[in-house]
Structure formats: C-alpha cells, structure tokens
Motif scaffolding. Structure first.
Motif, PDB file in Angstrom:
ATOM      1  N   SER A   1      48.714   8.516 -47.075  1.00 51.95           N
ATOM      2  CA  SER A   1      50.388   9.265 -47.097  1.00 51.95           C
ATOM      3  C   SER A   1      50.066  10.660 -47.932  1.00 51.95           C
ATOM      4  CB  SER A   1      51.282   8.409 -47.607  1.00 51.95           C
ATOM      5  OG  SER A   1      52.454   9.029 -47.861  1.00 51.95           O
TER       6      SER A   1
ATOM      7  N   GLU B   1      47.531  11.486 -31.510  1.00 53.36           N
ATOM      8  CA  GLU B   1      47.186  11.493 -32.936  1.00 53.36           C
ATOM      9  C   GLU B   1      46.569  12.834 -33.337  1.00 53.36           C
ATOM     10  OE1 GLU B   1      46.279  10.998 -36.885  1.00 53.36           O
ATOM     11  OE2 GLU B   1      47.247   9.323 -35.593  1.00 53.36           O
TER      12      GLU B   1
ATOM     13  N   LYS C   1      46.028   9.779 -40.290  1.00 49.23           N
ATOM     14  CA  LYS C   1      44.541   9.408 -40.334  1.00 49.23           C
ATOM     15  C   LYS C   1      43.747  10.634 -40.653  1.00 49.23           C
ATOM     16  CE  LYS C   1      44.528   5.700 -36.746  1.00 49.23           C
ATOM     17  NZ  LYS C   1      46.098   5.659 -36.475  1.00 49.23           N
TER      18      LYS C   1
ATOM     19  N   ARG D   1      52.213   9.953 -42.943  1.00 50.84           N
ATOM     20  CA  ARG D   1      51.059   9.107 -43.046  1.00 50.84           C
ATOM     21  C   ARG D   1      50.287   9.543 -41.898  1.00 50.84           C
ATOM     22  NH1 ARG D   1      50.124   5.130 -46.061  1.00 50.84           N
ATOM     23  NH2 ARG D   1      48.600   4.295 -44.783  1.00 50.84           N
TER      24      ARG D   1
ATOM     25  N   ASN E   1      43.507   5.802 -43.560  1.00 49.49           N
ATOM     26  CA  ASN E   1      44.740   6.094 -43.381  1.00 49.49           C
ATOM     27  C   ASN E   1      45.331   6.511 -44.709  1.00 49.49           C
ATOM     28  OD1 ASN E   1      45.878   5.414 -40.633  1.00 49.49           O
ATOM     29  ND2 ASN E   1      44.961   3.598 -41.139  1.00 49.49           N
TER      30      ASN E   1
END
Length: 412
Positions: free
Chosen positions: A141, A264, A179, A177, A139
C-alpha cells in the motif's frame, strides 16, 4: 550484574533466538571501551564475565621483561617473581584492576548491548526474509510520496520505488494497493532496504506466473521479454507439450488472463508471440502484429532483413520505431525492415544480391496469426474468442495515427 541477569539472558535466547554467548562477547568488548573511557584510556585490559553468576573482573595484561620500557604493557622480571617464582621473561600476567563502581557501568552497558542485539537480530531476520524474495512479486500500500520517491507499506517494513523504477504516465495515489517487483534488497545499518519496481520486465514475468497456471507450473515457458514500461511489451513463449497452445494458454478463455495483466499495468499493450529455435521464424513472429513475407538472416553478424507488404510497413516499424525496436530486444538480433516494393527495387539495382545469398523463409499471413497475439487497452475482447480460435487480426492492434512516412528502419 547478578544471577537474575543470567536468567534473563537465558529467556532472551529461548524467545528471540539470540545466543547468550554472543551477548557476553559483545558485552566484554564494550566494557573494555567503558573502562578506557572512564578510568584509564592507556590501559591494556581485558574483561572477564563469569557465565554462571555474572561476576565481572577487569584485568591489566602485561608481559614479563628484563627491563621495563612501557609500564602500561610490561612488568619487570623481579616484580613478576615476587608474585610467583614460576614466572619467566616473555610470560603474560593478568593483574586484576576492577574498579569498585564498575558494576554500575557494566549494568547500563549490558542493557544497551542487549537492546542493540535484539534490534540487530530483528533487522537480520527481516533482511533474510526479503532477500529470499528478491525478484518476486509483492503487494503493498502506497504510504507516502516524497521528492519523487514512492514509499510502500509492506507490513513488516517499508519499500521504496525510486523515480527510475516508476512508469512514466502511471499515477500513484496514497493508500492505493498495487503489485510491485522486488528488484533489490540491501542490508544497511538502518535495516533492510527494499527497492521496488513497476518498470522492470520481471514484473511482467511474475504477473504471467500469477495469472497463467501453465506458466507457473512450467508447462509454458517464457523465453524472453522486451518492455517499454507504460507503453508496450513483447513476450516470447514456448512449450514442449504438443497438445498445449502456449499463446492460447497465456491469453486465456475469452482473453481473461491477459486482460487481467493489462488491467494491472493500467492498459499497457502486450504482444504474446511464439518462440522458435529457427531465428528466421522467431524474428517473423516477433514483428507481430505485422505480416512478414520474407526474412533474410546473417548468422555471423546476427542481423536480419524482414520484408513486409507495403501497406503494413508502418505497422511493422511501429510508432516511432517501437515495434521493430522491441522485436530486436526480444530476439537479440539487429532487424532491418523493408517494404515489398522497396525490396524489389533493391533487387533490380543489385543492392539485394548480397542479401539473397543468405537464407530465406516465406511467411504467410495465416501463419503469423496462428503464432502471435496482441492486446492493448483499445482491444475489444470478443465474446466468442476462444484460446483455440483464430486470434485477432492486425487491424485490431494499431491506430491510424501510428502510420509513418518512412519506408524502412534499421535498428540495433
């Protein structure tokens, strides 16, 4: 240097894990260069640091010879015996040449060496931590976007998403943010460089491991993945457990698991199909959501011909050939698609004789539905859909604008 420096090295070794001996060795090499730079760049010297009290001595190293040719590296036998009668030709003599103010230079050099060692150690620790996480999910940002490169804050360091690892059409915003898949970890002079990806097929695998406990636990295995990032993915799954439905496990209760993955991926379509050791069945399944009537295979050439209903020909091929292209990548087979009427004409003309000598398998619509599942951003997740229930039929997984006029497509 003095005993305080030695004590400081002991503390650094305890707190940072940096060997004091490695600092001494690096310092001795650096002081040799400092001596050559500040005093005599032609000298053949060594530096010795006392490990107990920190005293530093510089020695000029010379070889005992009969007649001196190079005074920098040689000393005559007569001079040597004047120092010690035990010396003989071929022996090495170390003569102390420590300058009076060499301690000041040594102190500054020692400071720089220690700082550099700490930086190197911290860089190596971070590299070691992330190199073990290569091909894993992380993860991060988004920190900034510069010249097409996306820089991601990973906490201890910054990762980068090159343009070729980005998904076309996917929008990236600063402070968002997301993945990411760690595709590569490099150890450079500036520290660890983490190459991240949103386009890799590995991202799909890790997301399924994250969302599907059966995949994470190894109950359901992922055989292969073919992906055109941002558009569509096909994933083949299987299990050795007779009481487990691999497709149902990946779909989840009312489609919750696969929907989380689609969200996602910002709406990327996902086809989940069952892998089978029989290549004919596997190829049939891979062409989901299309119904497949017959599959003929050539094992030697690893090629196959799939026959589909005429009204589903464009569905089997997919928009711009995407469905059959992904099926070919998923199975590793060259796949040709033919409509039923087109195949009948081939049989009448004799073109199909060679094909009919190959193995054949009949596939029924109901079988195809039991072995695959398709979801995309337009798929309405029905409230009554259970993993054990019948999965959505082919009409739920394509649009009319995907219909093509071509009657067949051959794809490597």
């Amino acid at each position: 240097m003095n005993k305080d420096f030695i004590l400081a090295l002991d503390e650094i070794e305890k707190e940072k894990g940096i060997s004091r001996e490695s600092i001494f060795e690096a310092l001795e090499k650096a002081l040799i260069k400092s001596y050559e730079k500040n005093f005599d760049n032609r000298a053949n010297v060594t530096v010795d640091i006392n490990r107990e009290n920190g005293n530093i001595k510089v020695f000029s190293v010379k070889t005992v010879v009969e007649e001196v040719v190079d005074p920098i590296t040689e000393i005559s036998i007569d001079e040597a015996k004047a120092m010690n009668v035990a010396f003989d030709i071929g022996d090495t003599i170390s003569l102390e040449v420590t300058p009076m103010n060499f301690g000041r230079i040594a102190a500054q050099t020692a400071r720089n060496i220690v700082i550099q060692k700490i930086k190197d150690m911290e860089r190596d620790i971070i590299y070691s931590e992330f190199v073990d996480r290569e091909r894993e999910l992380v993860n991060g940002s988004i920190q900034r976007i510069d010249n097409g490169y996306i820089f991601v804050d990973l906490g201890k360091l910054e990762g980068v998403v090159p343009p070729n690892e980005q998904v076309q059409g996917e929008r990236y915003k600063v402070n968002e943010r997301m993945k990411f898949y760690i595709s590569e970890v490099k150890n450079t002079t500036k520290g660890a460089q983490i190459i991240l990806s949103r386009a890799a097929s590995g991202l799909i695998m890790r997301l399924f491991e994250l969302e599907v406990p059966e995949v994470n636990d190894g109950i359901v295995d992922i055989y292969s993945i073919s992906r055109e990032a941002g558009s569509r993915t096909k994933i083949a799954v299987f299990t050795k457990e007779e009481d487990v439905d691999p497709v149902g496990a990946c779909v989840g209760f009312k489609g919750a698991r696969v929907k989380a993955i689609v969200d996602e991926l910002n709406g990327e379509k996902i086809d989940i199909i069952v892998w089978d050791k029989d290549p004919k069945i596997f190829i049939k399944n891979s062409l989901s959501p299309s119904e497949v009537l017959d599959v003929f295979i050539n094992i030697k050439e690893k090629s196959a011909l799939a026959v589909v209903p005429d009204e589903q020909l464009s569905l089997a091929i997919g928009k711009e050939g995407q469905n059959v292209r992904l099926a070919a990548k998923l199975t590793g087979w060259k796949i040709d698609i033919k409509g039923k009427s087109g195949f009948e004409e081939m049989k009448k003309s004799g073109e199909a004789d060679k094909i009919l000598n190959l193995d054949e398998i009949s596939c029924h619509k109901d079988d195809a539905l039991d072995e695959s599942y398709t979801v995309d951003e337009e798929d309405e997740m029905r409230e009554d859909l259970e993993p054990e229930d019948d999965l959505p039929n082919e009409e739920d997984s394509f649009d009319e604008d995907e219909m093509m006029e071509d009657e067949s497509l051959s794809l490597e």
